[in-house]
Write a protein that holds these residues in place. Sequence first.
Motif, PDB file in Angstrom:
ATOM      1  N   THR A 171       0.783  -1.156  -0.011  1.00 21.60           N
ATOM      2  CA  THR A 171      -0.002  -0.115  -0.149  1.00 21.60           C
ATOM      3  C   THR A 171       0.994   1.211  -0.155  1.00 21.60           C
ATOM      4  N   HIS A 185       5.145  -1.181   3.619  1.00 20.44           N
ATOM      5  CA  HIS A 185       4.263  -0.273   2.779  1.00 20.44           C
ATOM      6  C   HIS A 185       5.116   0.870   2.356  1.00 20.44           C
ATOM      7  N   ASP A 213      -4.625   3.435  17.728  1.00 12.31           N
ATOM      8  CA  ASP A 213      -4.179   2.240  18.175  1.00 12.31           C
ATOM      9  C   ASP A 213      -3.490   1.366  17.108  1.00 12.31           C
ATOM     10  N   ASP A 233      -2.765  -1.511  16.264  1.00  7.73           N
ATOM     11  CA  ASP A 233      -3.653  -2.675  15.500  1.00  7.73           C
ATOM     12  C   ASP A 233      -4.580  -2.311  14.634  1.00  7.73           C
ATOM     13  N   GLU A 234      -5.179  -1.146  14.831  1.00  7.51           N
ATOM     14  CA  GLU A 234      -6.085  -0.421  14.020  1.00  7.51           C
ATOM     15  C   GLU A 234      -5.386   0.277  12.657  1.00  7.51           C
ATOM     16  N   GLU A 243      -2.526  -0.774  11.519  1.00  4.83           N
ATOM     17  CA  GLU A 243      -2.231  -1.877  10.577  1.00  4.83           C
ATOM     18  C   GLU A 243      -3.269  -2.368   9.763  1.00  4.83           C
ATOM     19  N   ARG A 244      -4.439  -2.627  10.602  1.00  2.00           N
ATOM     20  CA  ARG A 244      -5.761  -3.213   9.844  1.00  2.00           C
ATOM     21  C   ARG A 244      -6.076  -2.172   8.546  1.00  2.00           C
ATOM     22  N   LEU A 245      -6.068  -0.896   8.875  1.00  2.00           N
ATOM     23  CA  LEU A 245      -6.489   0.006   7.829  1.00  2.00           C
ATOM     24  C   LEU A 245      -5.430  -0.056   6.683  1.00  2.00           C
ATOM     25  N   SER A 267      -4.267  -2.500   5.263  1.00  2.00           N
ATOM     26  CA  SER A 267      -4.419  -3.812   4.517  1.00  2.00           C
ATOM     27  C   SER A 267      -5.639  -3.622   3.619  1.00  2.00           C
TER      28      SER A 267
END
Length: 112
Positions: free
Chosen positions: A2, A26, A103, A105-106, A108-110, A112
């Motif tokens: 990304t 990324h 956060d 983790d959030e 990282e999720r966004l 992907s």
Amino acid sequence: MTKVLFVDDSRDTADALRDIASELGHISAVAYNGSSAVSTAASETFDVIFLDLMLPDGDGIDVCSEIRKGRSKSARIVALTGSNELIDRSQQCIDVWVLKPADMDEVERLLS
């Protein structure tokens, strides 16, 4: 992979997010104010833009609207705000709202 732009007037925050995204594989860039965010997003195409709403040289929603006119107009724009009161889900320019501090983790999720 990304291509992501982090826009925040806190250089430490923007740089830390860029470093995390880079470590995750990324391609990432930073802008520290609205005008550089608009020019960077107009000259390059980004997949995701994390945009601080409180910038020293402009309102984040106005910056978002300008970004939507450039090469990154189809990027997923994630609004970063330190106040629940600034979250306005009626703003169609913003795709995702995240309350600071984000956060990891959030983030990282966004990505992907």
